[in-house]
Design an enzyme around this catalytic site. Structure first.
Site, PDB file in Angstrom:
ATOM      1  N   TYR A 119      47.523  13.587  60.268  1.00  0.00           N
ATOM      2  CA  TYR A 119      48.728  12.688  60.669  1.00  0.00           C
ATOM      3  C   TYR A 119      48.483  12.061  62.178  1.00  0.00           C
ATOM      4  O   TYR A 119      49.431  11.621  62.793  1.00  0.00           O
ATOM      5  CB  TYR A 119      49.746  13.897  61.153  1.00  0.00           C
ATOM      6  CG  TYR A 119      50.456  14.381  59.987  1.00  0.00           C
ATOM      7  CD1 TYR A 119      50.131  14.106  58.571  1.00  0.00           C
ATOM      8  CD2 TYR A 119      51.443  15.374  60.111  1.00  0.00           C
ATOM      9  CE1 TYR A 119      50.732  14.805  57.464  1.00  0.00           C
ATOM     10  CE2 TYR A 119      52.147  16.084  59.011  1.00  0.00           C
ATOM     11  CZ  TYR A 119      51.738  15.465  57.666  1.00  0.00           C
ATOM     12  OH  TYR A 119      52.283  16.443  56.544  1.00  0.00           O
ATOM     13  N   LYS A 166      40.201  25.022  56.156  1.00  0.00           N
ATOM     14  CA  LYS A 166      39.287  24.717  54.849  1.00  0.00           C
ATOM     15  C   LYS A 166      37.984  23.993  55.285  1.00  0.00           C
ATOM     16  O   LYS A 166      37.444  23.192  54.721  1.00  0.00           O
ATOM     17  CB  LYS A 166      40.324  23.678  54.149  1.00  0.00           C
ATOM     18  CG  LYS A 166      39.716  23.532  52.647  1.00  0.00           C
ATOM     19  CD  LYS A 166      40.239  24.502  51.403  1.00  0.00           C
ATOM     20  CE  LYS A 166      39.402  24.127  50.096  1.00  0.00           C
ATOM     21  NZ  LYS A 166      39.596  25.506  49.346  1.00  0.00           N
ATOM     22  N   ASP A 198      44.090  27.408  51.056  1.00  0.00           N
ATOM     23  CA  ASP A 198      44.614  27.483  49.517  1.00  0.00           C
ATOM     24  C   ASP A 198      44.688  29.018  49.478  1.00  0.00           C
ATOM     25  O   ASP A 198      45.956  29.469  48.747  1.00  0.00           O
ATOM     26  CB  ASP A 198      43.871  26.861  48.655  1.00  0.00           C
ATOM     27  CG  ASP A 198      42.348  27.071  48.888  1.00  0.00           C
ATOM     28  OD1 ASP A 198      41.854  27.692  49.937  1.00  0.00           O
ATOM     29  OD2 ASP A 198      41.441  26.361  48.067  1.00  0.00           O
ATOM     30  N   ASP A 222      52.061  21.865  58.182  1.00  0.00           N
ATOM     31  CA  ASP A 222      53.698  21.031  57.817  1.00  0.00           C
ATOM     32  C   ASP A 222      53.945  21.821  56.328  1.00  0.00           C
ATOM     33  O   ASP A 222      54.941  22.165  55.936  1.00  0.00           O
ATOM     34  CB  ASP A 222      53.162  19.833  57.475  1.00  0.00           C
ATOM     35  CG  ASP A 222      54.521  18.997  57.521  1.00  0.00           C
ATOM     36  OD1 ASP A 222      55.711  19.438  57.592  1.00  0.00           O
ATOM     37  OD2 ASP A 222      54.421  17.681  57.234  1.00  0.00           O
ATOM     38  N   ASP A 226      56.686  25.004  54.896  1.00  0.00           N
ATOM     39  CA  ASP A 226      57.632  24.710  53.821  1.00  0.00           C
ATOM     40  C   ASP A 226      57.515  25.645  53.082  1.00  0.00           C
ATOM     41  O   ASP A 226      58.575  26.307  52.268  1.00  0.00           O
ATOM     42  CB  ASP A 226      57.623  23.472  53.431  1.00  0.00           C
ATOM     43  CG  ASP A 226      58.248  22.306  54.102  1.00  0.00           C
ATOM     44  OD1 ASP A 226      58.327  22.427  55.264  1.00  0.00           O
ATOM     45  OD2 ASP A 226      58.801  21.467  53.393  1.00  0.00           O
TER      46      ASP A 226
END
Ligand code: ATP
Length: 325
Positions: A119, A166, A198, A222, A226
């Site tokens: 980002y 990751k 994951d 982010d 959610d």
């Protein structure tokens, strides 16, 4: 001295949920509010999504309450987070007892790196066929975040800090993030466990009770918050706090929700719980607890907005929360 709060309703449902949260703040604290504009609507009117006056108000305030910004989110939220040097986004995902949610046992706080990762804004169009993105990962940002995480773990009696990354694929960038966080945790004697991002998505659904505090890079934070929102009742209930040396910017995890904007049915809980985080951050711990208790009481007993299976309006839920207070 009265604390000054910059208030930015923004776009879409922000115009509905922010006034609700301001009503609640007015009921519990002696605060002064300065309302300013940002987002799609102000860009349409003035050509800029983040007017200078808004930036000045945020910098001059003790804390900022932001609703939501539509298409121009990156032009508003990221510069505002940078303006207060916000290096962490705190996102608590707690199931409220008595509510019918997918993971009633989830009580997790996600600490999201707030300044870099994918980002950071380094995207390039190289040709008609090809675009690239440069990911930013610094030891200093991960260290600052990890220091906050360790302090949070200590003050909240957290048993294990989960470090989500990751690094098996993004060896350089996530490897750097992981190494920096683990080094700070070791120095501070905070027990850690690593989880691939994951795998975290699966485990948080299957064994939610094993996670209390998870620290992770920007994009992962982010997306996975959610996911956590979905497990505890949806985006209408998840608050967040962007914290840094320049102050705090408090906002619901949800966006402007154009599909329900203007209908008066947005769930105000996420924004009111963000206001509770604001109160806590300013040192009004008792008022923050009062607000949380009132919101959780109403989430448990109703009335509920449609996202939680009810038919009540934003106003009716806000009035019920004010009544509880
Ligand atoms: P962004 O990219 O800014 O997150 P988005 O459009 O992808 O925006 P949201 O605006 O958060 O995402 O909306 C996602 C879904 O969640 C929509 O169906 C929306 O109606 C719902 N939603 C978001 N906020 C609320 C709320 N306060 N109350 C009820 N439903 C909400």
């Amino acid at each position: 001295m009265t604390d000054r709060i910059a208030v930015i309703p923004g776009d879409g449902v922000g115009q509905e949920v922010v006034p609700a949260a301001v009503d609640v703040l007015e009921a519990v604290g002696n605060l002064e509010f300065v309302e300013v504009d940002a987002g799609d609507a102000v860009r349409e009117r003035t050509g800029t999504a983040l007017p200078a006056e808004t930036r000045t108000a945020v910098l001059g305030a003790d804390a900022t309450l932001l609703g939501a910004v539509g298409e121009t989110a990156a032009d508003v939220v990221i510069p505002l987070r940078n303006a207060i040097d916000s290096f962490v986004n705190v996102r608590p995902a707690r199931a409220v007892a008595g509510t019918d949610v997918l993971c009633p046992d989830l009580d997790l706080v996600i600490l999201r790196e707030n300044t870099e990762g994918v980002y950071a804004g380094h995207e390039t169009r190289l040709s008609d066929d090809l675009s690239t993105l440069t990911r930013v990962s610094s030891t200093s940002a991960a260290t600052r975040l990890a220091e906050f995480a360790c302090e949070y773990a200590r003050t909240h009696d957290v048993e294990t800090l989960h470090v989500v990354h990751k690094a098996n694929v993004m060896r350089e960038t996530d490897g750097r993030f992981r190494d920096a966080v683990l080094a700070v945790a070791k120095e501070n004697d905070v027990p850690t466990e690593e989880v691939l991002m994951d795998a975290f998505a699966t485990h948080v659904c299957l064994t939610p009770e094993t996670f209390e505090l998870a620290v992770m890079p920007n994009l992962a934070g982010d997306v996975l918050s959610d996911l956590a929102a979905g497990l505890v009742g949806g985006l209408g209930v998840l608050p967040s706090a962007n914290l840094g040396p320049g102050g705090g910017l408090f906002e619901p995890v949800h966006g402007s929700a154009p599909d329900i904007a203007g209908k008066g049915v947005a769930n105000p809980a996420a924004t009111i719980l963000s206001a509770a985080m604001l109160l806590e951050n300013l040192g009004y711990a008792e008022a923050a607890t009062d607000v949380r208790v009132a919101v959780t009481g109403v989430l448990a007993s109703g009335p509920h907005t449609p996202d939680m299976g009810g038919s009540a309006s934003t106003r009716a839920v806000t009035d019920a929360i004010l009544q509880e207070l």
